[in-house]
Design a protein around this motif. Structure first.
Motif, PDB file in Angstrom:
ATOM      1  N   LEU A  47       0.855  -1.181   0.000  1.00 61.78           N
ATOM      2  CA  LEU A  47       0.000   0.000   0.000  1.00 61.78           C
ATOM      3  C   LEU A  47       0.892   1.232   0.000  1.00 61.78           C
ATOM      4  N   THR A  48       0.701   2.123  -0.976  1.00 60.54           N
ATOM      5  CA  THR A  48       1.596   3.275  -1.064  1.00 60.54           C
ATOM      6  C   THR A  48       0.941   4.457  -1.756  1.00 60.54           C
ATOM      7  N   SER A  49       1.338   5.640  -1.309  1.00 62.48           N
ATOM      8  CA  SER A  49       0.942   6.885  -1.966  1.00 62.48           C
ATOM      9  C   SER A  49       2.109   7.434  -2.784  1.00 62.48           C
ATOM     10  N   GLY A  50       3.078   6.575  -3.083  1.00 60.57           N
ATOM     11  CA  GLY A  50       4.242   7.045  -3.826  1.00 60.57           C
ATOM     12  C   GLY A  50       5.165   7.901  -2.989  1.00 60.57           C
ATOM     13  N   GLN A  51       5.258   7.586  -1.700  1.00 56.63           N
ATOM     14  CA  GLN A  51       6.126   8.284  -0.748  1.00 56.63           C
ATOM     15  C   GLN A  51       5.859   9.795  -0.678  1.00 56.63           C
ATOM     16  N   ARG A  52       4.628  10.157  -0.957  1.00 57.21           N
ATOM     17  CA  ARG A  52       4.198  11.543  -0.817  1.00 57.21           C
ATOM     18  C   ARG A  52       2.879  11.556  -0.036  1.00 57.21           C
ATOM     19  N   ASP A  53       2.433  12.737   0.373  1.00 55.53           N
ATOM     20  CA  ASP A  53       1.205  12.821   1.165  1.00 55.53           C
ATOM     21  C   ASP A  53      -0.016  12.365   0.388  1.00 55.53           C
TER      22      ASP A  53
END
Length: 250
Positions: free
Chosen positions: A150-156
């Motif tokens: 699960l990831t937001s692409g290392q951004r908020d």
């Protein structure tokens, strides 16, 4: 890519959230407690009720506290015990995440949790977004046998992390699923899907409503610094779930 290839997971707090997500058309649920802290392990009473009520798969977060993902030996032992107990209950999946002090995936602990999970599906949560090197983290999770991250692409937000999300999909190359998250809603979810190529997406369709309590003691709180917040409930909005899923599927 057809609409049927997209899996939508809704992050919920407790069984009421599970029911609302089902009503809104979710494919899967991440079952948590205390979303205000980013999600903690729910009680086993909640898990039992979820097993009784669920009409879709649900994955249980195994996170003993809020804050970072560097756990003590005692905390990790509790995580292993939780995963083992959830496997024995035949829960469909678990959601985990352990890091080293230097910001890498803790492969020894992650492998131990995957082994304890047995046949359950295993997701690495957004501990991934706190790693030093996302490309190295993907390879570590593949080595550990994790099914998805699960990831937001290392951004908020997923919109801010769009390029990294797209690169994660390419680097994973089908060896694990990239599940996009990060303030997804009906206005942006289709763009994130189109811009990244993800086949799994995750969001929390939350709203706040007043507690039905008629009496509130103004002289005492339960530990927080906002007494009004103690008489508010965070709930999943099934209409928002349905609307966002419709936008994602086009």
């Amino acid at each position: 890519m057809t609409a049927n290839t997209l899996t939508i997971e809704i992050c919920v707090e407790g069984t009421d959230g599970l029911i609302a997500a089902q009503q809104g058309g979710a494919d899967r649920v991440e079952l948590c407690a205390s979303l205000i802290e980013g999600g903690l392990t729910p009680s086993f009473g909640v898990v039992h009720e979820a097993l009784r009520l669920a009409t879709i798969p649900f994955h249980v977060i195994v996170r003993p506290r809020g804050g970072d993902f560097l756990y003590s030996e005692v905390e990790f032992a509790a995580m292993l015990a939780d995963v083992t107990a959830l496997r024995e209950l035949e829960v469909p999946g678990v959601v985990i995440g352990c890091l080293t002090a230097t910001g890498e995936i803790d492969e020894e602990r992650t492998k131990a949790l995957v082994e304890a999970a047995g046949p359950m599906s295993v997701t690495c949560h957004r501990a991934f977004d706190m790693t030093r090197d996302y490309a190295a983290a993907i390879e570590a999770l593949v080595r550990c046998g994790v099914d998805r991250v699960l990831t937001s692409g290392q951004r908020d937000t997923a919109i801010e992390g769009l390029d990294i999300l797209k690169d994660c999909v390419a680097r994973a190359d089908g060896r694990l699923a990239i599940m996009a998250c990060g303030e997804l809603d009906a206005d942006n979810i289709a763009a994130v899907r189109a811009g990244t190529g993800v086949v799994e997406m995750h969001f929390a369709a939350l709203k706040t409503r007043k507690s039905p309590m008629e009496f509130a003691n103004p002289h005492v709180g339960m530990g927080g610094d906002n007494l009004e917040r103690e008489y508010e409930l965070t709930v999943t909005d099934s209409a928002v779930v349905a609307r966002t899923i419709a936008a994602a599927r086009g």
